[in-house]
Design a protein around this motif. Structure first.
Motif, PDB file in Angstrom:
ATOM      1  N   ARG A 116      -0.992   0.140  12.530  1.00 45.80           N
ATOM      2  CA  ARG A 116      -0.589  -0.975  13.388  1.00 45.80           C
ATOM      3  C   ARG A 116      -1.538  -0.997  14.576  1.00 45.80           C
ATOM      4  O   ARG A 116      -1.743   0.020  15.235  1.00 45.80           O
ATOM      5  N   LYS A 155      -0.633   3.739   6.704  1.00 47.63           N
ATOM      6  CA  LYS A 155      -0.276   2.504   7.401  1.00 47.63           C
ATOM      7  C   LYS A 155      -0.907   2.510   8.779  1.00 47.63           C
ATOM      8  O   LYS A 155      -1.041   3.561   9.407  1.00 47.63           O
ATOM      9  N   TYR A 158      -0.443  -6.246  12.317  1.00 45.69           N
ATOM     10  CA  TYR A 158       0.883  -5.689  12.111  1.00 45.69           C
ATOM     11  C   TYR A 158       0.799  -4.359  11.366  1.00 45.69           C
ATOM     12  O   TYR A 158      -0.282  -3.918  10.972  1.00 45.69           O
ATOM     13  N   ASN A 159       1.937  -3.735  11.151  1.00 44.74           N
ATOM     14  CA  ASN A 159       1.989  -2.438  10.483  1.00 44.74           C
ATOM     15  C   ASN A 159       1.759  -2.638   8.990  1.00 44.74           C
ATOM     16  O   ASN A 159       2.671  -2.946   8.245  1.00 44.74           O
ATOM     17  N   GLU A 160       0.527  -2.473   8.565  1.00 47.03           N
ATOM     18  CA  GLU A 160       0.187  -2.759   7.173  1.00 47.03           C
ATOM     19  C   GLU A 160      -0.139  -1.507   6.385  1.00 47.03           C
ATOM     20  O   GLU A 160      -0.665  -0.533   6.909  1.00 47.03           O
ATOM     21  N   SER A 217       0.621   5.859  10.496  1.00 42.27           N
ATOM     22  CA  SER A 217       1.851   6.445   9.973  1.00 42.27           C
ATOM     23  C   SER A 217       1.746   6.566   8.455  1.00 42.27           C
ATOM     24  O   SER A 217       0.761   6.150   7.863  1.00 42.27           O
ATOM     25  N   SER A 256       4.461   9.327  13.043  1.00 37.68           N
ATOM     26  CA  SER A 256       3.338   8.475  13.425  1.00 37.68           C
ATOM     27  C   SER A 256       2.573   9.133  14.566  1.00 37.68           C
ATOM     28  O   SER A 256       3.071  10.060  15.208  1.00 37.68           O
ATOM     29  N   GLU A 312      -1.681   2.783  15.880  1.00 33.32           N
ATOM     30  CA  GLU A 312      -0.636   3.721  15.490  1.00 33.32           C
ATOM     31  C   GLU A 312      -0.779   3.918  13.984  1.00 33.32           C
ATOM     32  O   GLU A 312      -0.722   2.945  13.222  1.00 33.32           O
TER      33      GLU A 312
END
Length: 143
Positions: free
Chosen positions: A129, A127, A38-40, A109, A12, A107
């Protein structure tokens, strides 16, 4: 337009994303998709609903803006100052009054790639976040 050219060997990375804000929700200026906090997983859009008029239909494989590597990814600026420059350009020339412009510290990733947006360095991932929203008034007193 984003051009991706190199896979990254990290899990990430942190970067700065220009986004539109409306009713405490964040949206992509290019596709109109909502960014969740959120981390989507970044959805693969089936249609483009940009909030701004100057983004191209990059889903059309025949269009010069099409980039296969960007499908299912989102890009963000490595250098925060470049994100502020892009945000300022949008704010003063293209922004619909329905939205405000913001910079998100994110972030990224999952299958990261390095690339460029014009002459500026970006990173793109599958992804995202949201870490937080940068204070635009710290950078631009006219905000």
């Amino acid at each position: 337009m984003c051009r991706l050219y190199e896979k990254m060997n990290v899990e990430s990375t942190t970067a700065y994303k220009v986004a539109l804000k409306k009713d405490k929700r964040y949206y992509s200026p290019a596709t109109g998709i909502e960014y969740k906090k959120y981390n989507e997983q970044i959805p693969i859009p089936t249609e483009i609903n940009p909030a701004l008029d100057y983004y191209y239909n990059f889903l059309n494989k025949k269009h010069f803006a099409y980039n296969r590597e960007m499908i299912g990814r989102t890009a963000a600026f490595i250098d925060k100052s470049k994100a502020f420059i892009e945000a300022k350009d949008i704010k003063y020339s293209l922004l619909n009054e329905e939205y405000s412009i913001c910079i998100l510290k994110v972030e990224l990733s999952n299958d990261l790639m390095r690339g460029t947006y014009g002459i500026w360095n970006i990173v793109a991932g599958r992804k995202m976040r949201i870490i937080g929203e940068e204070n635009m008034t710290d950078r631009d007193p006219e905000s």
